[in-house]
Design a protein around this motif. Structure first.
Motif, PDB file in Angstrom:
ATOM      1  N   THR A 150       0.845  -1.203   0.000  1.00 25.16           N
ATOM      2  CA  THR A 150       0.000   0.000   0.000  1.00 25.16           C
ATOM      3  C   THR A 150       0.878   1.249   0.000  1.00 25.16           C
ATOM      4  O   THR A 150       2.049   1.194   0.419  1.00 25.16           O
ATOM      5  CB  THR A 150      -0.901   0.024   1.242  1.00 25.16           C
ATOM      6  OG1 THR A 150      -0.076   0.211   2.407  1.00 25.16           O
ATOM      7  CG2 THR A 150      -1.706  -1.261   1.363  1.00 25.16           C
ATOM      8  N   LEU A 157      -3.247  11.468  -2.111  1.00 29.93           N
ATOM      9  CA  LEU A 157      -3.230  10.003  -2.075  1.00 29.93           C
ATOM     10  C   LEU A 157      -3.671   9.441  -0.716  1.00 29.93           C
ATOM     11  O   LEU A 157      -3.676   8.219  -0.533  1.00 29.93           O
ATOM     12  CB  LEU A 157      -1.828   9.479  -2.395  1.00 29.93           C
ATOM     13  CG  LEU A 157      -1.318   9.677  -3.814  1.00 29.93           C
ATOM     14  CD1 LEU A 157       0.153   9.264  -3.915  1.00 29.93           C
ATOM     15  CD2 LEU A 157      -2.153   8.880  -4.812  1.00 29.93           C
ATOM     16  N   GLU A 172      -6.501   9.134   0.704  1.00 27.31           N
ATOM     17  CA  GLU A 172      -7.672   8.261   0.643  1.00 27.31           C
ATOM     18  C   GLU A 172      -7.319   6.894   0.049  1.00 27.31           C
ATOM     19  O   GLU A 172      -8.080   5.932   0.198  1.00 27.31           O
ATOM     20  CB  GLU A 172      -8.777   8.914  -0.195  1.00 27.31           C
ATOM     21  CG  GLU A 172      -9.290  10.234   0.368  1.00 27.31           C
ATOM     22  CD  GLU A 172      -9.852  10.088   1.776  1.00 27.31           C
ATOM     23  OE1 GLU A 172     -10.537   9.083   2.031  1.00 27.31           O
ATOM     24  OE2 GLU A 172      -9.593  10.976   2.623  1.00 27.31           O
ATOM     25  N   LYS A 173      -6.171   6.807  -0.626  1.00 26.56           N
ATOM     26  CA  LYS A 173      -5.744   5.551  -1.250  1.00 26.56           C
ATOM     27  C   LYS A 173      -4.676   4.837  -0.419  1.00 26.56           C
ATOM     28  O   LYS A 173      -4.067   3.883  -0.883  1.00 26.56           O
ATOM     29  CB  LYS A 173      -5.166   5.836  -2.646  1.00 26.56           C
ATOM     30  CG  LYS A 173      -6.099   6.587  -3.576  1.00 26.56           C
ATOM     31  CD  LYS A 173      -7.237   5.721  -4.066  1.00 26.56           C
ATOM     32  CE  LYS A 173      -8.083   6.453  -5.090  1.00 26.56           C
ATOM     33  NZ  LYS A 173      -9.208   5.622  -5.571  1.00 26.56           N
ATOM     34  N   ARG A 174      -4.469   5.263   0.807  1.00 26.20           N
ATOM     35  CA  ARG A 174      -3.317   4.812   1.575  1.00 26.20           C
ATOM     36  C   ARG A 174      -3.329   3.310   1.859  1.00 26.20           C
ATOM     37  O   ARG A 174      -2.265   2.702   2.045  1.00 26.20           O
ATOM     38  CB  ARG A 174      -3.225   5.589   2.892  1.00 26.20           C
ATOM     39  CG  ARG A 174      -4.378   5.373   3.855  1.00 26.20           C
ATOM     40  CD  ARG A 174      -4.296   6.355   5.013  1.00 26.20           C
ATOM     41  NE  ARG A 174      -5.368   6.215   5.992  1.00 26.20           N
ATOM     42  CZ  ARG A 174      -6.593   6.725   5.850  1.00 26.20           C
ATOM     43  NH1 ARG A 174      -6.889   7.385   4.742  1.00 26.20           N
ATOM     44  NH2 ARG A 174      -7.498   6.567   6.787  1.00 26.20           N
ATOM     45  N   GLN A 234      -4.819   1.023  -0.199  1.00 23.03           N
ATOM     46  CA  GLN A 234      -5.076   0.309  -1.454  1.00 23.03           C
ATOM     47  C   GLN A 234      -3.762  -0.169  -2.057  1.00 23.03           C
ATOM     48  O   GLN A 234      -2.753   0.535  -1.994  1.00 23.03           O
ATOM     49  CB  GLN A 234      -5.784   1.254  -2.432  1.00 23.03           C
ATOM     50  CG  GLN A 234      -6.173   0.620  -3.754  1.00 23.03           C
ATOM     51  CD  GLN A 234      -7.005   1.583  -4.588  1.00 23.03           C
ATOM     52  OE1 GLN A 234      -8.043   2.058  -4.144  1.00 23.03           O
ATOM     53  NE2 GLN A 234      -6.523   1.877  -5.788  1.00 23.03           N
ATOM     54  N   LEU A 268      -3.418   1.722  -8.425  1.00 22.19           N
ATOM     55  CA  LEU A 268      -3.388   3.168  -8.631  1.00 22.19           C
ATOM     56  C   LEU A 268      -3.230   3.493 -10.108  1.00 22.19           C
ATOM     57  O   LEU A 268      -2.663   2.715 -10.878  1.00 22.19           O
ATOM     58  CB  LEU A 268      -2.233   3.794  -7.845  1.00 22.19           C
ATOM     59  CG  LEU A 268      -2.236   3.627  -6.323  1.00 22.19           C
ATOM     60  CD1 LEU A 268      -0.978   4.247  -5.741  1.00 22.19           C
ATOM     61  CD2 LEU A 268      -3.486   4.239  -5.706  1.00 22.19           C
ATOM     62  N   SER A 269      -3.709   4.664 -10.501  1.00 22.22           N
ATOM     63  CA  SER A 269      -3.503   5.127 -11.873  1.00 22.22           C
ATOM     64  C   SER A 269      -2.040   5.496 -12.070  1.00 22.22           C
ATOM     65  O   SER A 269      -1.277   5.635 -11.105  1.00 22.22           O
ATOM     66  CB  SER A 269      -4.383   6.347 -12.150  1.00 22.22           C
ATOM     67  OG  SER A 269      -3.934   7.461 -11.390  1.00 22.22           O
ATOM     68  N   MET A 311      -1.166   8.659 -10.224  1.00 18.40           N
ATOM     69  CA  MET A 311      -1.058   8.446  -8.779  1.00 18.40           C
ATOM     70  C   MET A 311       0.263   7.776  -8.429  1.00 18.40           C
ATOM     71  O   MET A 311       0.896   8.106  -7.417  1.00 18.40           O
ATOM     72  CB  MET A 311      -2.224   7.585  -8.286  1.00 18.40           C
ATOM     73  CG  MET A 311      -3.567   8.292  -8.299  1.00 18.40           C
ATOM     74  SD  MET A 311      -4.898   7.189  -7.763  1.00 18.40           S
ATOM     75  CE  MET A 311      -6.304   8.314  -7.868  1.00 18.40           C
TER      76      MET A 311
END
Length: 315
Positions: free
Chosen positions: A95, A127, A129-131, A133, A138-139, A142
């Protein structure tokens, strides 16, 4: 603290096959600078960065980061240095938060101190909110921002960005420009390599162009752009023109009835063109450079063409 963030003297790199990647390259980057290092593929940019970051062994020469010789004390020098390489080189199944915490651990930063720093950087890069994931989800944009966040975890004083916006769309590129400007304004010295020459013109204060392993020019961006003998602009007009207008001391031609191209020689002013439009009662809907000014100089200095991002990654 040393006034020079980076000092390179007579740097050479010879490969076993006889190829000379660097031929006595010398370069100085001042503390606080936003510096562009440009050159065509094979010019020696990636080799130079590899030597600075200890991934490539130099043949000869001196490299100092904030006054510290990388041969004498690289453990100290690397604390000053953050590098964002061209390719994604983190574990795609980890992540973003773990990637940053592991990076902090490599520099002896405790988890207690690393957690708030990671939150700060992931928030800065949009990022947070994506921590939790997996990074593989990720794109591309990102992932680029995650690479910058990782490089900043130990608060480096010198940040090298190697093609940081390759493959991202225009909106994301502009967003990353803002991030890079903010990092520089906060005191981080930045060295940028890019194939998007507009990017260097927009961001950088000083520039060096490398070709065939040597520096062909090193100067301020303003001075470099001042070498152009003329500039061409395209004007989108509110009215249609039936013939090429006569504007004193300005070369003009019609691209179509509502698009006028003008060439302005060094020493002349755009004000003359706008005065003519005003006198003729013609409104200008938009104006743009016909071509990138820095790209024109790049072609002249290297006698080669800028390569696209698909070509990135060679020596």
């Amino acid at each position: 603290m040393a006034s020079l963030a980076l000092s390179i003297k007579n740097l050479t790199k010879d490969y076993d096959n006889g190829f000379k990647a660097l031929r006595g390259l010398s370069l100085k980057v001042e503390t606080g600078d936003f510096f562009a290092l440009l050159g065509p593929n094979g010019a020696g940019k990636s080799t130079t960065i590899g030597i600075i970051s200890s991934l490539v062994r130099k043949t000869s020469g001196l490299v100092e980061i904030y006054g510290t010789d990388i041969d004498q004390d690289f453990s100290t020098a690397k604390k000053y240095l953050g590098v964002v390489p061209q390719e994604f080189n983190f574990n795609q199944f980890e992540t973003p938060l773990d990637i940053l915490l592991y990076q902090a651990g490599f520099y002896g930063i405790s988890r207690h101190l690393a957690l708030p720093k990671a939150k700060e950087l992931l928030s800065l890069m949009s990022l947070w909110e994506k921590r939790h994931q997996q990074a593989r989800l990720l794109s591309g944009g990102m992932k680029r921002r995650l690479m910058i966040a990782r490089a900043m975890m130990h608060d480096p004083k010198l940040l090298i960005l190697d093609e940081p916006t390759a493959g991202v769309d225009i909106e994301l590129r502009r967003s990353m420009w803002s991030i890079m400007r903010d990092l520089n304004a906060a005191g981080t010295t930045i060295i940028l390599t890019t194939h998007y020459l507009e990017e260097a013109e927009q961001l950088c204060k000083n520039i060096a162009i490398i070709d065939h392993g040597t520096i062909v020019t090193c100067t301020s961006m303003k001075n470099l752009l001042g070498r152009l003998g003329s500039q061409s602009y395209l004007f989108d007009l509110s009215l249609s023109l039936n013939e090429v207008p006569h504007i004193p001391e300005i070369v003009a031609r019609l691209v179509d009835s509502q698009t006028l191209e003008v060439e302005i020689q060094k020493g002349k002013s755009l004000c003359d063109v706008f005065d003519w439009f005003r006198n003729e009662g013609i409104d200008v809907l938009s104006m743009r450079n016909k071509s990138n000014r820095l790209e024109e100089l790049f072609l002249k200095l290297t006698k080669s063409s800028p390569l696209n991002e698909e070509d990135a990654g060679s020596i």
